[in-house]
Design an enzyme around this catalytic site. Structure first.
Site, mmCIF file in Angstrom:
data_model
loop_
_atom_site.group_PDB
_atom_site.id
_atom_site.type_symbol
_atom_site.label_atom_id
_atom_site.label_comp_id
_atom_site.label_asym_id
_atom_site.label_seq_id
_atom_site.Cartn_x
_atom_site.Cartn_y
_atom_site.Cartn_z
ATOM 1 N N ASP A 1 -0.725 -0.226 5.937
ATOM 2 C CA ASP A 1 -0.841 0.575 7.338
ATOM 3 C C ASP A 1 -2.410 0.251 7.815
ATOM 4 O OD1 ASP A 1 -2.391 2.174 5.452
ATOM 5 O OD2 ASP A 1 -2.019 3.777 6.519
ATOM 6 N N ASP B 1 -7.330 -1.218 4.253
ATOM 7 C CA ASP B 1 -6.442 -2.287 3.671
ATOM 8 C C ASP B 1 -6.974 -3.559 4.332
ATOM 9 O OD1 ASP B 1 -5.066 -0.682 2.056
ATOM 10 O OD2 ASP B 1 -3.576 -0.399 3.685
ATOM 11 N N ASP C 1 0.976 -0.982 0.156
ATOM 12 C CA ASP C 1 -0.025 -0.237 -0.016
ATOM 13 C C ASP C 1 0.907 1.197 0.099
ATOM 14 O OD1 ASP C 1 -2.362 1.591 0.887
ATOM 15 O OD2 ASP C 1 -1.292 1.653 2.729
HETATM 16 P P1 ADP Z 1 -3.512 4.398 0.178
HETATM 17 O O1 ADP Z 1 -4.163 3.184 -0.758
HETATM 18 O O2 ADP Z 1 -2.579 5.136 -0.639
HETATM 19 O O3 ADP Z 1 -3.256 3.976 1.356
HETATM 20 P P2 ADP Z 1 -6.212 5.470 0.611
HETATM 21 O O4 ADP Z 1 -6.921 4.159 0.101
HETATM 22 O O5 ADP Z 1 -6.198 5.443 2.122
HETATM 23 O O6 ADP Z 1 -4.742 5.362 0.073
HETATM 24 O O7 ADP Z 1 -6.904 6.593 -0.050
HETATM 25 C C1 ADP Z 1 -6.912 6.960 -1.458
HETATM 26 C C2 ADP Z 1 -7.288 8.517 -1.722
HETATM 27 O O8 ADP Z 1 -8.626 8.834 -1.144
HETATM 28 C C3 ADP Z 1 -6.490 9.271 -0.965
HETATM 29 O O9 ADP Z 1 -5.390 9.433 -1.648
HETATM 30 C C4 ADP Z 1 -7.305 10.408 -0.922
HETATM 31 O O10 ADP Z 1 -7.181 11.386 -2.134
HETATM 32 C C5 ADP Z 1 -8.758 10.136 -0.727
HETATM 33 N N1 ADP Z 1 -9.255 9.888 0.747
HETATM 34 C C6 ADP Z 1 -9.531 9.091 1.518
HETATM 35 N N2 ADP Z 1 -9.993 9.093 2.655
HETATM 36 C C7 ADP Z 1 -9.905 10.672 2.568
HETATM 37 C C8 ADP Z 1 -10.064 11.739 3.602
HETATM 38 N N3 ADP Z 1 -10.717 11.322 4.962
HETATM 39 N N4 ADP Z 1 -10.198 13.016 3.201
HETATM 40 C C9 ADP Z 1 -9.618 13.092 2.084
HETATM 41 N N5 ADP Z 1 -9.405 12.496 1.048
HETATM 42 C C10 ADP Z 1 -9.343 11.134 1.482
HETATM 43 MG MG MG Z 2 -2.891 3.526 3.324
#
Ligand code: ADP
Ligand code: MG
Length: 670
Positions: A564, A568, A361
């Protein structure tokens, strides 16, 4: 000691039928719960046994000297032998009888008793004493070795605090950490372990984090900062406001994982257990046939073949396997935890060595997940205050690292500008977090959207999507169908990430990124780290689908996913091995994962793989060594080329060698 119970090497029921230690305190039994709690009795018991063995050995030496060197042939000699036999064999025979009564017939005591009775029956008295004596000495050394390793592993994870200093009405009361409630104030003195998770409210000090992270590094923690249980206070007394009950504190979580690790057995361990269950009876029958049939067919002396049958019996005990294989995995899990890597069972350790693809991730795993606000771009006519207020309403309820960073930024901003973004929590309606997209909420009948471009597009909001080819993440804000602006955030790649990826490549592990963040951002991170396969803009379900494709391509090799945990948990659960980050990871992810990295450092993953590979190598060295030597001596005994001392070596000597070989795992150094 008690906390360590489930990881203790329990001899399984089947192991018992195949080989129960010859005295109550011998090798295998020394690792059972009861004996763990009763160390004194154990010590006392071993002491007596040691004295007996020493005396038996002394008398045996006198016998050898007088017979072979002084050629002194007298009845007295037989008395010496008899005494030595009783001293060394009394407990073995007693345990054999006890176990027969309990229905466990084919145990090692029984095998040794029958073998020595047989030797006596055919007049081989010195051999009978030799078997008992060397068997006893071998077991003694084994007990020592295993006990020592158990202690050193127990020390590795000795993190349980026994008391907490609770402050009530300015008085300090020593209490069981279980009795401390959230909101209570506790005092942690110098040299003490922090008993519960909390926040420092008074004082600052340096802490040795090694019990939790495996690294003996000191960390300064000051007023206002969060503090984790298990770490040791080094320089000054501090007061902590407790934020977690003991059961939910870091220490308890670690212990729970380690304690349960013993339950998840590797296929090799299960194979050994089954093997030893089915192996002993046919071998005993073969020994009987070997002693009984050839004399009838070839019309030869009964005693000659009985002797061969007895050797066969002594060699046959699978104790070496039953003891050394679990000990190897136990050591592997133990040394991993020393490096701050919690492996939830030997099956995962076994799977880890076979990992050829590691899927990451991005946010929080490869990057720090501490976002810095770089810039704000407002749509024309929008006031920054309205923009920030909408943002803070939406993000307050989220635990996503982006949300936490935005809230911190807004707090700071309002502090500097004395601005007021306050709102009434009770007026927030239909607050909803959309995984991997953002937040949706209604405030005073106005719909707020905060998230990535996809979220706004899906809601038919027209805005100008800025393409960014930097590390940055854009968070877009809309109110009532109208675009307000965007916040450009930057995140840092973790310091150890680059070396970790290089280390993984050097041990032939392929790396892939699956992220919910925009493709351009993911590409940038991938390029910086030298990862050639990456996918962005994925929803949690799409991450699972991608992972399934990778698993299908990998045939028999294992695929691990490292996350993290924010969004996930499904993909961590689906991977052959799910790895989570212990500090920033969500509880759901730690729960769903098979391996937890306490320090959040990715560089721990190649270490875990290396430990797993070393453990596997040593396990198979032991299996080959043990079975190889046993089979050779068995064959030699059939053709009459083996004697009792070879048999004893093939049993006790090999067992000892295998145990020492297993302990080499504990010497792993990075
Ligand atoms: P990763 O897979 O890289 O860990 P996430 O799946 O957690 O990323 O989130 C993907 C995207 O969704 C983030 O990059 C962001 O653009 C958006 N996002 C998710 N949760 C939030 C939030 N609480 N506020 C703003 N944007 C969010
Ligand atoms: Mg993440």
């Amino acid at each position: 000691m008690k906390k360590f119970k489930s990881l203790s090497l329990k001899t399984t029921t089947s192991a018992h039928t195949a080989c129960t230690p010859h005295v109550t305190c011998a090798c295998c039994a020394a690792l059972t719960d009861k004996h763990m709690q009763d160390e004194n009795r154990h010590d006392h018991c071993t002491e007596n046994r040691t004295k007996c063995l020493f005396m038996a050995a002394g008398i045996y030496v006198i016998y050898i000297l007088s017979t072979y060197f002084l050629h002194y042939e007298n009845r007295i000699n037989y008395l010496f032998l008899f005494l030595a036999y009783i001293l060394s064999g009394y407990k073995v025979i007693k345990s054999a009888c006890k176990n027969i009564i309990k229905g466990r017939i084919l145990d090692e005591n029984f095998l040794m008793s029958v073998a020595t009775f047989g030797a006596i029956a055919i007049g081989e008295y010195p051999e009978a004493v030799g078997v008992m004596l060397f068997y006893g000495i071998g077991e003694y050394l084994q007990t020592k070795a295993v006990g020592k390793s158990r202690k050193s592993i127990a020390k590795l994870i000795d993190i349980k605090p026994l008391t907490a200093n609770l402050i009530i009405n300015k008085q300090i009361k020593k209490v069981d950490p279980h009795h401390v409630k959230i909101g209570d104030i506790i005092l942690v003195k110098v040299g003490e372990k922090v008993p519960l998770d909390g926040k420092v409210i008074k004082g600052c000090s340096d802490f040795d984090t090694s019990p939790v992270t495996g690294e003996s590094q000191w960390r300064a923690i000051t007023e206002g900062e969060k503090i984790s249980s298990g770490i040791i206070n080094k320089t000054a007394a501090i007061e902590i406001e407790v934020t977690q009950t003991f059961t939910n504190s870091t220490v308890s979580k670690i212990l729970e994982i380690v304690e349960n690790a013993g339950k998840n057995k590797s296929p090799t361990e299960n194979f050994i257990t089954t093997f030893s269950r089915y192996y002993t009876p046919p071998v005993v029958i073969m020994a009987i046939l070997l002693a009984g049939v050839p004399p009838l067919i070839f019309n030869e002396a009964f005693s000659k073949w009985l002797y061969r049958g007895l050797i066969f019996l002594v060699v046959s005990c699978p104790c070496a396997l039953v003891l050394s294989i679990p000990l190897s995995y136990f050591s592997g899990i133990g040394i991993s935890s020393k490096y701050g890597i919690l492996v939830k069972g030997s099956n995962y350790l076994e799977a880890l060595r076979n990992v050829r693809t590691l899927v990451f991730d991005k946010t929080g795993t490869l990057t720090e997940a501490i976002f810095k606000v770089n810039s704000i771009s407002l749509a024309s006519g929008v006031k920054q205050d309205d923009f920030l207020k909408a943002l803070s309403i939406a993000e307050t309820g989220s635990t996503h690292p982006i949300a936490r960073s935005i809230i911190d930024y807004i707090k700071e901003d309002s502090h500097h500008k004395a601005a007021d973004y306050s709102y009434d929590l009770n007026l927030i309606q239909n607050w909803r977090e959309i995984p991997a997209k953002g937040i949706e909420a209604v405030y005073e009948d106005q719909k707020i959207l905060v998230g990535n471009a996809q979220l706004l597009t899906e809601n038919h909001i027209t805005f100008c999507k800025t393409e960014n080819y930097s590390n940055n993440t854009n968070v877009y804000v809309a109110l009532n169908g109208k675009y307000l602006g965007l916040l450009e955030l930057s995140d840092q790649i973790k310091k150890d990430a680059y070396t970790a990826i290089q280390n993984l490549h050097s041990i032939a592990v392929r790396t892939v990124i699956l992220s919910g963040d925009g493709e351009a951002t993911v590409q940038k991170v991938a390029q910086n780290l030298g990862i050639s396969e990456f996918f962005g803009s994925l929803l949690p379900q799409q991450k699972v689908e991608h992972l399934e494709k990778i698993i299908a391509e990998s045939s028999k090799h294992k695929v691990a996913f490292v996350g993290d945990g924010i969004n996930d948990a499904p993909v961590i659960a689906r991977a052959d091995i799910g790895i989570s980050m212990g500090t920033i990871g969500s509880d759901a992810a730690i729960e769903a994962s098979d391996v937890v990295i306490m320090t959040d450092e990715i560089n721990k993953i190649p270490i875990a793989v290396k430990i797993a590979r070393k453990t596997h190598k040593i396990v198979w060295q032991n299996i080959v060594l043990i079975l190889g030597i046993k089979i050779i001596v068995m064959l030699l005994s059939i053709i009459g080329m083996a004697n009792m001392s070879m048999a004893i070596f093939a049993d006790v000597g090999v067992s000892l060698t295998a145990v020492f070989n297993s302990l080499r795992i504990l010497m792993y150094k990075e």
